[in-house]
Each structure stands twice: as structure tokens, then as C-alpha cells.
Write a protein that holds these residues in place. Structure first.
Motif, PDB file in Angstrom:
ATOM      1  N   PRO A 285       0.820  -1.218   0.000  1.00 27.71           N
ATOM      2  CA  PRO A 285       0.000   0.000   0.000  1.00 27.71           C
ATOM      3  C   PRO A 285       0.849   1.261   0.000  1.00 27.71           C
ATOM      4  O   PRO A 285       2.004   1.256   0.465  1.00 27.71           O
ATOM      5  N   ALA A 286       0.286   2.331  -0.525  1.00 26.54           N
ATOM      6  CA  ALA A 286       1.001   3.611  -0.548  1.00 26.54           C
ATOM      7  C   ALA A 286       1.142   4.201   0.842  1.00 26.54           C
ATOM      8  O   ALA A 286       2.077   4.948   1.115  1.00 26.54           O
ATOM      9  N   THR A 287       0.208   3.863   1.726  1.00 25.90           N
ATOM     10  CA  THR A 287       0.260   4.363   3.106  1.00 25.90           C
ATOM     11  C   THR A 287       0.984   3.359   3.986  1.00 25.90           C
ATOM     12  O   THR A 287       1.014   2.161   3.693  1.00 25.90           O
ATOM     13  N   PRO A 288       1.602   3.816   5.089  1.00 28.86           N
ATOM     14  CA  PRO A 288       2.337   2.900   5.970  1.00 28.86           C
ATOM     15  C   PRO A 288       1.424   1.812   6.547  1.00 28.86           C
ATOM     16  O   PRO A 288       0.273   2.064   6.886  1.00 28.86           O
ATOM     17  N   LEU A 323       2.297  -9.611  -2.282  1.00 22.70           N
ATOM     18  CA  LEU A 323       1.244  -8.603  -2.139  1.00 22.70           C
ATOM     19  C   LEU A 323       0.940  -8.405  -0.655  1.00 22.70           C
ATOM     20  O   LEU A 323       0.699  -9.368   0.080  1.00 22.70           O
ATOM     21  N   LEU A 324       0.947  -7.161  -0.228  1.00 28.79           N
ATOM     22  CA  LEU A 324       0.603  -6.814   1.155  1.00 28.79           C
ATOM     23  C   LEU A 324      -0.691  -6.015   1.145  1.00 28.79           C
ATOM     24  O   LEU A 324      -0.826  -5.039   0.403  1.00 28.79           O
ATOM     25  N   ASP A 330      -6.574  -6.308  10.527  1.00 28.40           N
ATOM     26  CA  ASP A 330      -5.810  -7.451  10.026  1.00 28.40           C
ATOM     27  C   ASP A 330      -4.866  -7.009   8.913  1.00 28.40           C
ATOM     28  O   ASP A 330      -5.112  -6.029   8.203  1.00 28.40           O
ATOM     29  N   VAL A 331      -3.795  -7.782   8.758  1.00 26.95           N
ATOM     30  CA  VAL A 331      -2.837  -7.591   7.671  1.00 26.95           C
ATOM     31  C   VAL A 331      -2.730  -8.910   6.920  1.00 26.95           C
ATOM     32  O   VAL A 331      -2.601  -9.980   7.536  1.00 26.95           O
ATOM     33  N   VAL A 332      -2.820  -8.848   5.600  1.00 25.50           N
ATOM     34  CA  VAL A 332      -2.767 -10.052   4.768  1.00 25.50           C
ATOM     35  C   VAL A 332      -1.538  -9.971   3.870  1.00 25.50           C
ATOM     36  O   VAL A 332      -1.339  -8.988   3.154  1.00 25.50           O
ATOM     37  N   LEU A 333      -0.725 -11.023   3.921  1.00 19.19           N
ATOM     38  CA  LEU A 333       0.471 -11.134   3.088  1.00 19.19           C
ATOM     39  C   LEU A 333       0.295 -12.329   2.162  1.00 19.19           C
ATOM     40  O   LEU A 333       0.044 -13.454   2.620  1.00 19.19           O
ATOM     41  N   SER A 334       0.402 -12.080   0.862  1.00 16.25           N
ATOM     42  CA  SER A 334       0.257 -13.144  -0.133  1.00 16.25           C
ATOM     43  C   SER A 334       1.546 -13.277  -0.920  1.00 16.25           C
ATOM     44  O   SER A 334       2.125 -12.272  -1.350  1.00 16.25           O
TER      45      SER A 334
END
Length: 395
Positions: A285-288, A323-324, A330-334
């Protein structure tokens, strides 16, 4: 307390970084000076009040004894609170307890007829100085507790409740809350300032290193890539490797530094971006996307392991995507590749053979984070790992 200073220069800017403790101490110093001035001023007021009303005291000698203790404690706390070493919770706790005892002793100095009038007690407004100190040290909670305890003891000394006592009670609690809020805000601002100074210095140092790398390593890798491609043969393989390292190094230099926040969180995006290569595309994402430092380290390790497996098993021409996604709580990491996929039962066979890469490096880490892991694969359809964790880490 002297802290180690470091200096970093970049684009003509020199940044001097002190420790977080030094920054906090310099920010809180005006509040402590205000607490000292308030205590001294209220002691002078209490002294004048005793001189004016001592003839009405039931036990004058006890009133003067209380004033003497107040004088000694005012000197001690003025010295302690003027120094960083004196900003200790135990000193403030003793300050509050001693002040409450002195307020309570007013019941022995004054008779009931005096207490039933609105005239001041022996400690008078000096008793509120401990509320200010507690608020500066412990924030709103400390200020509210000290103000409430002070008002409660004063009520028991008087033995009755009137509008004037209600007004004084509200003022004590309000003073504790407002000064506590100012203290909390000052602490937070000090931490943010320290973080900003460190980030600025780190960025300046990173830019200096980036210039050095660009003028040296990157130019050499670029030259090796071009010449190897022209020569061909085995040199072409070296050129390919040099090109991959050049892209990876450029991504590392371009990524923002993973600065830590006040509460121990980092932006996960830049840490994943350094995994980019000509065969690996990283999207964040563009934001932190701030997560606890330990969570970020584990998620990056999971991504590295998944990419390592893809490099080993997906073939030399396969590509991978990282992909984050930030879903709020929640945070999803693929991590996905376009390789041949994993045959059914192959992971169980690998684990039985003692190869624990997936079960230990990926599944074990996700379990430690309290997250969920999904594996999507089929022969010829590649492999996709989807890791979902709570933003706050392990529940």
C-alpha cells in the motif's frame, strides 16, 4: 543524564540526535520547573496564613511544626524536581502521602469551631502542590488520583460538605487532570520528536550510502551486465546474475528506512520491498502498514522462505509476486508464483523426510503470530501462500 549523540549529514543538513531520554527530559523540564515554582509560591502563602491565624489555633506549636516540615519538604522537592534524577515515581508517591498526612494533622491543630468556618487550614493551598507533581509524573491518572485523595482527606478534616468544598474539590481534580494531560502530551511529543530526528538522520545517512553505492557497486554491476550480455556464453549467465543483484540493490537503496515508532511498530512495506528482483514483484500500500517490530520480522521471514521455495521448485523462468494488504485490524500477506505447483501429499512427504522448511519456517511462524495460513496450489497452477495476522500481533 548524558546521552550519546550521533551526527549524520545529507544534502547539506547536519542532524544531531540525542537519546530518547534526553529529549524527554528537556521536554518535561518546564513542567517540573512549574511544579517547583507552584510549591514555593504556595508555601509562602501558607506561611502568611499561619502568621495571620495562629492566634486562633488550638495547638500553635503543632501548627509551627507542620509548617517546619512543609518548609523542609519544599526545599527537598524543589531540589529533587529540578534535577532529572529526582523525577522518580517513589519520590512523588512519598510527596503525596506526606502531604496527605500534613493535611490530616490540621484536625489536631484547629478546633471544631474554626474548622466549621471557611478559614484556611494549616497547609492551605500548599496541599495542592503534590497534585501538580503527581500529574507531571504520572499523567492524567496520577493527577486524578492525587487530586481525589487530597480532596477526600480535606473533607474528613472539615467533617462537612458545602458548596465551597465542592468547588475546591472540582478545582483539585481539574488541576490534576489538565496538568496530567499536558504531561502526557509532552511525553508523546518528545517521543515523536526523537523519532523524527532519528528518521531524518537515518535518511541522510542512507542517501550518503546510496550515492556511494551508485558511484561504485551499481556502476560495476551495470557494466558487468552489459559486457556479459555482449560476450555471451558463460559470461551471459554472469550478466544475468549481476543484473538481478543490481535490481535488488537498487530496490534496497530506494526503499524507505524501516524506522520504529514510539510504541515499537514499523512500516512493513519497505521491509518487503527489498525482496524485489527481476523475477519477484512486490506490491505494498502507498500508506504505511505499521505492525509490531517482531511481527514484521516474522512476516518478512515467511515471505523469504516462500520465495526461496519458489526459486528452488518453480523453475528458472518462473515469476513470483508478493502482495501486502491492509484490512484495518488485520494484515494479509500473499506470496504467489507461476510454477508447476505442489503435488498432493508432497508437503507431508517432505516433512516425513526431515525437510522442515514449510512446516517450521512458514506454518510455525504463522502459528506463533496467532494468524491463519492458506495454501492454494494445484499441478500446473503455481503456489499461493496467504497469511492473515492481527495487526496487534499474537492475541
Amino acid at each position: 543524564m548524558a546521552g550519546a549523540d550521533s551526527t549524520a549529514s545529507g544534502r547539506g543538513i547536519t542532524v544531531s540526535m540525542s537519546t530518547a531520554e534526553d529529549t524527554l527530559a528537556s521536554t518535561m523540564a518546564p513542567l517540573w520547573r512549574g511544579a517547583v515554582l507552584f510549591r514555593v509560591g504556595t508555601f509562602v502563602f501558607a506561611t502568611v496564613g499561619l502568621l495571620l491565624h495562629q492566634s486562633e489555633y488550638q495547638r500553635q506549636w503543632l501548627g509551627w511544626l507542620i509548617l517546619g516540615v512543609m518548609a523542609g519538604w519544599t526545599v527537598f522537592t524543589s531540589y529533587a524536581y529540578s534535577r532529572e534524577s529526582g523525577h522518580r515515581t517513589r519520590i512523588v508517591a512519598v510527596d503525596v502521602l506526606l502531604t496527605l498526612v500534613l493535611i490530616g494533622l490540621s484536625a489536631l491543630v484547629l478546633d471544631r469551631a474554626y474548622l466549621e468556618t471557611p478559614r484556611p487550614t494549616v497547609t492551605t493551598v500548599w496541599g495542592a502542590s503534590c497534585v501538580v507533581a503527581a500529574a507531571v509524573q504520572a499523567g492524567q491518572v496520577g493527577g486524578l488520583l492525587a487530586g481525589g485523595a487530597n480532596a477526600l482527606v480535606s473533607f474528613f478534616v472539615r467533617g462537612y460538605f458545602t458548596f465551597d468544598i465542592a468547588r475546591d474539590t472540582m478545582l483539585l481534580i481539574a488541576v490534576g487532570f489538565v496538568i496530567g494531560m499536558a504531561s502526557t502530551t509532552a511525553r508523546r511529543s518528545a517521543m515523536q520528536l526523537d523519532q523524527a530526528l532519528r528518521a531524518q538522520a537515518a535518511t541522510a545517512e542512507r542517501e550518503r550510502l546510496a550515492r556511494s553505492i551508485h558511484d561504485g557497486v551499481l556502476q560495476v554491476l551495470s557494466r558487468v551486465r552489459r559486457r556479459g550480455s555482449e560476450v555471451g556464453g558463460e559470461a551471459a549467465e554472469l550478466a544475468k546474475l549481476a543484473g538481478e543483484q543490481e535490481v535488488a540493490l537498487r530496490s534496497l537503496v530506494a526503499a524507505a528506512p524501516p524506522d520504529s515508532s514510539v510504541d515499537g511498530e514499523v512500516d512493513l512495506g519497505p521491509q518487503l520491498q527489498v525482496l524485489a528482483t527481476p523475477r519477484v514483484q512486490v506490491s505494498v500500500p502507498a500508506t504505511p502498514v505499521r505492525v509490531p517490530t517482531s511481527t514484521a520480522a516474522e512476516l518478512v521471514a515467511i515471505a523469504r522462505e516462500a520465495l526461496t521455495n519458489a526459486d528452488k521448485h518453480a523453475g528458472p523462468d518462473a515469476r513470483a509476486w508478493v502482495l501486502l494488504e491492509d484490512l484495518g485490524e488485520d494484515v494479509v500477506l500473499s506470496v504467489r508464483d507461476n510454477g508447476p505447483g505442489i503435488p498432493e501429499g508432497r508437503l507431508a512427504e517432505a516433512e516425513a523426510e526431515g525437510r522442515m522448511g514449510v512446516s517450521r519456517s512458514i506454518r510455525g511462524r504463522v502459528a506463533d503470530l496467532g494468524g491463519s495460513l492458506a495454501l492454494l496450489t494445484a499441478p500446473g497452477d503455481g503456489v499461493e501462500w496467504e497469511i492473515k495476522v492481527r495487526r496487534g500481533g499474537t492475541e
